[in-house]
Design a protein around this motif. Structure first.
Motif, PDB file in Angstrom:
ATOM      1  N   THR A 229       2.400   2.745   2.374  1.00 49.44           N
ATOM      2  CA  THR A 229       1.884   3.484   3.535  1.00 49.44           C
ATOM      3  C   THR A 229       2.824   4.615   3.965  1.00 49.44           C
ATOM      4  O   THR A 229       4.039   4.532   3.761  1.00 49.44           O
ATOM      5  CB  THR A 229       1.724   2.530   4.738  1.00 49.44           C
TER       6      THR A 229
ATOM      7  N   ALA B  82      -4.455  -2.781  -5.094  1.00 54.95           N
ATOM      8  CA  ALA B  82      -3.123  -2.829  -4.471  1.00 54.95           C
ATOM      9  C   ALA B  82      -2.539  -4.239  -4.542  1.00 54.95           C
ATOM     10  O   ALA B  82      -1.323  -4.415  -4.503  1.00 54.95           O
ATOM     11  CB  ALA B  82      -3.218  -2.383  -3.017  1.00 54.95           C
TER      12      ALA B  82
ATOM     13  N   PHE C 213       0.789  -1.238   0.000  1.00 55.00           N
ATOM     14  CA  PHE C 213       0.000   0.000   0.000  1.00 55.00           C
ATOM     15  C   PHE C 213       0.822   1.290   0.000  1.00 55.00           C
ATOM     16  O   PHE C 213       0.253   2.367   0.014  1.00 55.00           O
ATOM     17  CB  PHE C 213      -0.937   0.011   1.218  1.00 55.00           C
TER      18      PHE C 213
ATOM     19  N   ARG D 116      -3.005  -1.818   7.058  1.00 55.73           N
ATOM     20  CA  ARG D 116      -2.965  -0.504   6.392  1.00 55.73           C
ATOM     21  C   ARG D 116      -3.881   0.479   7.137  1.00 55.73           C
ATOM     22  O   ARG D 116      -3.482   1.611   7.444  1.00 55.73           O
ATOM     23  CB  ARG D 116      -3.437  -0.667   4.934  1.00 55.73           C
TER      24      ARG D 116
ATOM     25  N   ASP E 221      -9.832  -1.535  -2.374  1.00 56.63           N
ATOM     26  CA  ASP E 221      -8.571  -2.129  -1.891  1.00 56.63           C
ATOM     27  C   ASP E 221      -8.071  -3.308  -2.700  1.00 56.63           C
ATOM     28  O   ASP E 221      -7.083  -3.940  -2.319  1.00 56.63           O
ATOM     29  CB  ASP E 221      -8.689  -2.544  -0.412  1.00 56.63           C
TER      30      ASP E 221
END
Lengths: 370, 370, 370, 370
Positions: free
Chosen positions: D31, D303, D29, D323, D300
Motif C-alpha cells: 500500500t 495478493a 498489498f 487496503r 484481490d
C-alpha cells in the motif's frame, strides 16, 4: 515479550508469504518473541531492495551470506531456490542460528542428509515448510486418528494434483527441467509428509513415473509430469499416492482419504475448512460422512476468528508455521516438522525413483520420525 | 411386436432385479420383443416356486436344466452362483438359445475362455451383466471421451469400494472364502469394465492384494478384502484402480476420474445422476467442474422420465440392460458388453493376481474388445 | 394373490409412469393384488390404441367413460389433464371404484372440494399422486422429525424450482395460460404437500406471485412464472416456500431444509438418494451435517436393491405409489395422501392467491389431515 | 510510501481482526500508506493495555476520546459496541479524521442518519465494515452480474444463518436483549448489503420476525431469533432474505442464490473459495452449475497467493478492507461501502420492522447507493 530479528532469503512466492506471516503472527498469536523484519536478501541487490520496500523490512542485503552473517539477524528463513537451501542452512547453523527452510529440504537426498547432519551438529532450532499439515482441519484429522476415532487404519489414498502444465501448449520453462522441479520433486513432498503425519512411516513403495509431454514448443521436458505409487506403511496399512501437474481441472488437489476399522476421514485442500468424518456408530440408518466445518474447537483456528465456519486460508497456514518456529526458538527446542521430517520425505521420493527404475517394490530407508 | 419366453436361473439379489426388469422393460422402451416371464429356476424347487409366485413367472422349474431345455424358454438369464455360470451357458448355447449372464463371466479365467468359445461356436446372442456402465451418466461419459471432449486421456482413477465387511466383528460367511467371492473377484469386474469402456484395453498392471482381517470369529478368511493396482492402458494413459469391501463409509463407491489434455470427468455412483465435467475452455476465471444432472438429453434417460434431474436408479440400469438384450436377440447380433467383454475383465484380474504373486508388472493377455 | 384390472386414463408423461409402475410393482413388492393392465383411454381412440400397444394394456378404450364403466376395470388411475380430473373421479366413485388421481386434485378449489365429497360419499378408496414424498429419503425425514430427532421444529424452507421456461425466448404454449398450468398450480402442490407431511398444517401465508415474462413471442402469458410466501405452521414454526419455472439451472429443485431445536435436515431431489442430517449431539468439534445415503435401512428401499447407496430413481417413486394404492384397495381403506390431502394443498394455494391479491396475511382454511 | 497512525477503538472480536489486518496489509498489498499501530482504546485502561501488548500497538489510550484527540492518530477504526459508534465517529469527523466503522452503522436508524450527515459535513473519508462482500468470490459475482453474465436478474435468495443460540438451554446474555443485538440488528446487515451490492436497491419488503425462545433460564429474551422477508428490488427482481441465530447446524450461512434470464450464481460463505456459476449456453447435455475455485484471476486473490484453489480466509477479508480504507485515505475519496451504504442497510431493516408491525408491505426509504 522480546523482539527477534528475522532474515528472509528470497522474496518471491513463498518469500512474500513468510514476510506477511512475520508481519501478522504476533498480533494473531500474542507470541513470546515478536519478529522484527530485519533484513531480506534475494537474487540481486535490486530485487532485495524492492522486496524490502514492499514488505517493510528494515534493510536489504546484497546477498544471502551478508544476511546470514549480520548480527541483527537472529533467525534465518530460507525461501530461495532449492539448490541453495543447503549452503545457506549450513552457514546459518555454523553461527548457531535457527533456520526455517522451505520444502524440499534440498535438491537431493544427499543435500537433505547433509542438512540434517549440520542441524544436529549445531544444535540450533530447525524447521521445514510443510505448511499444509497445519490447517486446523488436518491438525484435527491427525488428532482424530491418533485418538483412535476411526479405529485401526487400513487404507490411505493421497493426492497432490494441479493442472498448471496440463495444456500441452504451455511452453517449456524452469519448471520443465531438473528433477527437483518435476512433480515428484516439487508437489509430492507435501502429500508424503501428510501421509507420514497421519499414518506414520512409509515402509515400501512401488512407483510409476511419467513425462506425459516429452517436449514443449520444441524443447525437451526432462522431468516428470505425473507419478504414483502403491505403498505399504510400517503400521500395516496399504495405500496409494498420486502426484500430478497435468491433472486438468485440479487447482489444489491436496486430497486424502483414510479408512479405518471404525471410521473414515476425507479431506480436500480445495475446501480446506471442511473435514469429512464417518463414524461406524449409532443406527445404520443415520450413518454418513459428516462435513465438519472448522471452528474455534479445532487446533489454531480461534486465533484467526471466534466464529466457526468463517474459515482460514492459505496465508493463515504460514502464520501458524511462523508461530511454531518462533515458539520453538523461544523454547530452544525444534518442533515437528523439523529437518529430519524433510529427510523422511526425501527418502520416500528416492525410493520411488529407484522402484520405477527397477520395476519392483523398494523399501524406504529408515528412520522416519513424525 | 412379439413375445419371447424368458427363463431366469436364480431368484435372489440379481434374479429379482432381472425379474422386475423383464416385467417393466416393454412399457419403458416399447421393445420389439415383449418378454413373457415363462419360467424360473433356483437352488431348490421350493425356492423356485416362491420366486415364481413373487415375481409373476408362469412356471417354476425344478432345476436349471429343465428350464434351459424347455421349448417355451427362448432366452436364458443366468443369475445363479458364479460356479454354475459356465455349465448353464454351455447348455443353452448347445440349443442355440441366447444367454444373458451375470458378471463375472465364470468362476475362473478358464471358465471365461470356455464360455466365450461356446458362445462363438453357437453363434447365439450373448451378453454379460455389467449394469453400471449403462447409467445415462456413464454412457454420456463414454460418448464425451470418444468425441474428444476432454482431449487425449492422460490419467484414470477407478474405485469400487463398499464397506459391508469393514467391521472386523462381522462373522465369516460364504463371502469370506473362495477367490470369486473376494473383492477382486466380486467387486473389481464392474470398475475394470468401466475402465475398458472409457479408455480401452488395459495393457499391464502392478497389483497389491490384501486380506485385512485374516480371521473372523475364529474362522480363517481365504480371499481378499482389498486390492489395488497401477495400470498402463494401451492408449498410453496411466491409471490406478482400487477395490475394497472394507472401505468404511463407502456404500457404492463406483468412482472414476478421467483427466485429459483438454478436460476432465468425475463420477461417483453414490450420486449416479450427476456427471462432473471440466472443459479447459473459456476465460480462466470462469472455469470449473460443472455438475451435469442427467436428463432427456442423455442416453436412455428419456424413457424413464421427461424431466431432467428427476433421476434414474439402480433398477433402471437393469431395465436398460434388458432392453439391450432383447434388442440384440431381435437383431440376432450381440451387443456390447458381450461375453468377450467379460473375458477381457477376467484377464485383467488374472494379470493382477500374477503381478501380486511375483511382485512385478504383468502384461494383460490380449485381445480386448470394448 | 389375486388380480385387479387397472384402467388408466391418459398415456402421456404421467400415464406412462403409471403404466410402467403397474407392470413392475408386483415383482418389486410381492403385492397381494396383482395388477392386470386392462384398459387405457386417452384424448382420442388412436392415441389410446398407441398407448395400449406401447405399454402392454389388453384393450384401448375410445373414451374415459367407457373405461370407467367397463366391468373388468376394477380401479381407475387418472393421469389426464387437470380439467378432467373431477368428472372422471366422480363417475368412478359413482360406481364405487377406487380412484388414484394425479395431482393437483382438480383445476380449482371447488373441484377439489367436490372430489373429496364424492370420495366420502362413495366410501371408495382414493389417493392423490404426490409421488415425491415417497422417496426413501423423504419418508425417512418424516420419521426422523416425528420421532423428535431434530427436536421442536423452528424453521422450514421449501422450494420447487425448475427452469423449463427460464429462457425468455421459449415460446408460449399450453403451459403459459391457465392458472392450473402456472407455477403455483403445477409445481407448488408437491412442495406444499411435503411441507404438510413434514411439519403439519400451514396456518397462514403471505404470498407474492409474479409473471416474469408477460409475453412470449407476442403472445400474452396469463399465468405465473414464480411465486413465494412467508408461512406460519399450526405447530408454531415459521417458514418460506418458493416455486419457479424460471429458476435458471435448476432441473428438479424440490428442496427442503428443516431446522429444529436439536438438529436439522436438508434434502434436494436432484440428489434424491441423500438426506443430510445434523444432530446437536456429541463433541462440538465433531458436529456437522452428515450425508446419509439411502439403503435397505430406509423405508421402501430394500424392495429395489439390497445394497445401500445403489439408489432409487423417479420411476421407483411411482412404483411405491402403486404399491400403496394396491394395498389400500386390498385393505379397503385409503392411505395417505388421499383426496383430503389434495384438498389441504389446494387450500394453501387458494390462500396464497388471496394473500397476494390483498397484500396481507391470509389464514388457510382448515382442516388439514397429514 | 509514508506512514499513517491508526487508532483502534475496541480490541475484542473485530478489534483483533483489524489489528491483525493493519499489521499485515502493507506487506500483502504494498500500500501507499503504511499503517503504524499507534494507539488502542478499550472499555477500560487495563484492557486497552492488554490489547496494546497483544497486538503490538505503540500506546494504549485510557478512553476513546483521548485516542480520537491524539495528534498521532490520523485515522480511527471503530470496533466498539454499537451504541458508541455514533459519538466516536462524530468526534473524529469534527477533527476531520477518516473513520472506518464496524457494522451496523449505529444502534438505530437515527444514529445512521446522523453519522452520514456528520461524514458529509466533515468531508472526511469514511467506510463501513461489510467485510463479506470483499471475498474474491463475491467480488467476482458482482462483476459477473454487472457484466450481464447471467442476463437480467429475476430472483434473489439471501440468508445469514448461524446457530449460536439454537440450543434453548443456552442462557440469556447481552446478545438476547436490545434490538441491535437481535438477528435483524446483528446478522442481517451483511446479507442486506450483499443483496444491494449484487442487485441494487431494495424497493419494498414484507417481513416476519420472531423470538423463538421467549425466555432463557428464566430471563426474558427481548430481541429476535429469526426474521425473514419477501422483497422487491428496484431493478424489478423478486427476492427473499432470511436471518437466524437459531439455524441449527449452520455456522456461517451467508448464502445467496441469484437467477437471471441467462444464468445463475450460488454462493455459501462456509465454502468461501467457491462460486457456482450456471450459464445457459452450449449444448443442453453439457450444462450444469460449475464450481469456480477462486484464484489469481479473481479480484484481490493474487495478493494472498499465486496458486488457484489455495484459498483465502476470514482474516483476509479484513486485510482487503484495510487496503481499501488506506487507499481511500491516500486518495482522499471514500470507497464503497461508505457510511451511506450503511444507512441503506439500516433503512431496509427499519422497513422490515415496520412491515412486521403492520402486517403489510413496506416501501424502503430512498436513496440507496451501491
Amino acid at each position: 515479550m522480546r523482539e527477534i530479528g528475522i532474515g528472509l532469503v528470497g522474496g518471491g512466492y513463498m518469500g512474500k508469504a513468510h514476510a506477511v506471516a512475520y508481519s501478522a503472527v504476533g498480533a494473531v498469536f500474542d507470541t513470546r518473541l515478536r519478529p522484527r523484519l530485519e533484513m531480506v536478501a534475494a537474487s540481486s541487490p535490486d530485487s532485495a531492495e524492492r522486496y524490502r520496500a514492499a514488505y517493510g523490512f528494515r534493510r536489504a542485503a546484497p546477498d544471502w551470506r551478508t544476511l546470514v552473517d549480520d548480527a541483527a539477524v537472529e533467525a534465518v528463513v530460507i525461501a530461495a531456490p532449492q539448490a541453495t537451501h543447503r549452503v545457506i542452512a549450513e552457514a546459518a547453523f555454523a553461527l548457531g542460528k535457527p533456520v526455517f527452510c522451505e520444502k524440499p529440504l534440498g535438491a537431493s537426498i544427499a543435500d537433505a542428509e547433509a542438512m540434517c547432519a549440520a542441524a544436529a551438529a549445531s544444535g540450533a532450532v530447525n524447521m521445514i515448510g510443510f505448511n499444509y499439515v497445519r490447517t486446523p482441519a488436518t491438525q484435527f484429522a491427525r488428532r482424530l486418528i491418533a485418538e483412535g476415532a476411526i479405529g485401526e487404519v487400513t487404507w490411505f489414498r493421497g493426492e497432490h494434483s494441479e493442472d498448471f502444465l496440463a495444456d500441452p501448449d504451455t511452453p517449456a520453462s524452469w519448471r520443465t527441467s531438473g528433477a527437483p522441479n518435476g512433480t515428484l520433486g516439487d508437489l509430492a513432498p507435501h502429500m508424503i509428509n501428510a501421509a507420514q503425519a497421519l499414518l506414520g512411516p512409509v515402509q515400501s513403495v512401488m512407483a510409476d513415473i511419467e513425462t506425459v509431454h516429452a517436449a514443449r514448443g520444441g524443447t525437451a521436458v526432462t522431468n516428470d509430469d505425473q507419478a504414483h505409487m502403491l505403498c505399504r506403511f510400517s503400521g500395516g496399512a496399504m495405500g496409494h499416492m498420486y502426484f500430478s501437474r497435468v491433472a486438468t481441472g485440479r487447482k489444489m488437489g491436496y486430497i486424502y482419504e483414510v479408512s479405518g476399522t471404525h471410521g473414515a476421514l476425507r479431506f480436500n485442500q480445495e475446501d480446506q475448512n471442511s473435514l469429512w468424518l464417518y463414524r461406524a456408530e449409532g443406527p445404520q440408518a443415520e450413518r454418513g460422512f459428516r462435513q465438519i466445518l472448522t471452528g474455534p474447537e479445532h487446533p489454531d483456528y480461534a486465533a484467526f476468528c471466534q466464529g466457526p465456519g468463517h474459515g482460514t486460508g492459505y496465508q493463515d497456514q504460514i502464520i501458524i508455521e511462523a508461530r511454531d518456529f518462533l515458539e520453538a526458538v523461544a523454547d530452544g527446542v525444534s518442533r515437528w516438522p523439523d529437518f529430519t521430517a524433510g529427510l523422511d520425505v526425501a527418502r520416500v521420493i528416492d525410493a520411488a525413483r529407484q522402484s520405477h527404475a527397477h520395476g519392483r517394490w523398494q523399501p524406504v530407508a529408515s528412520h522416519q520420525g513424525a
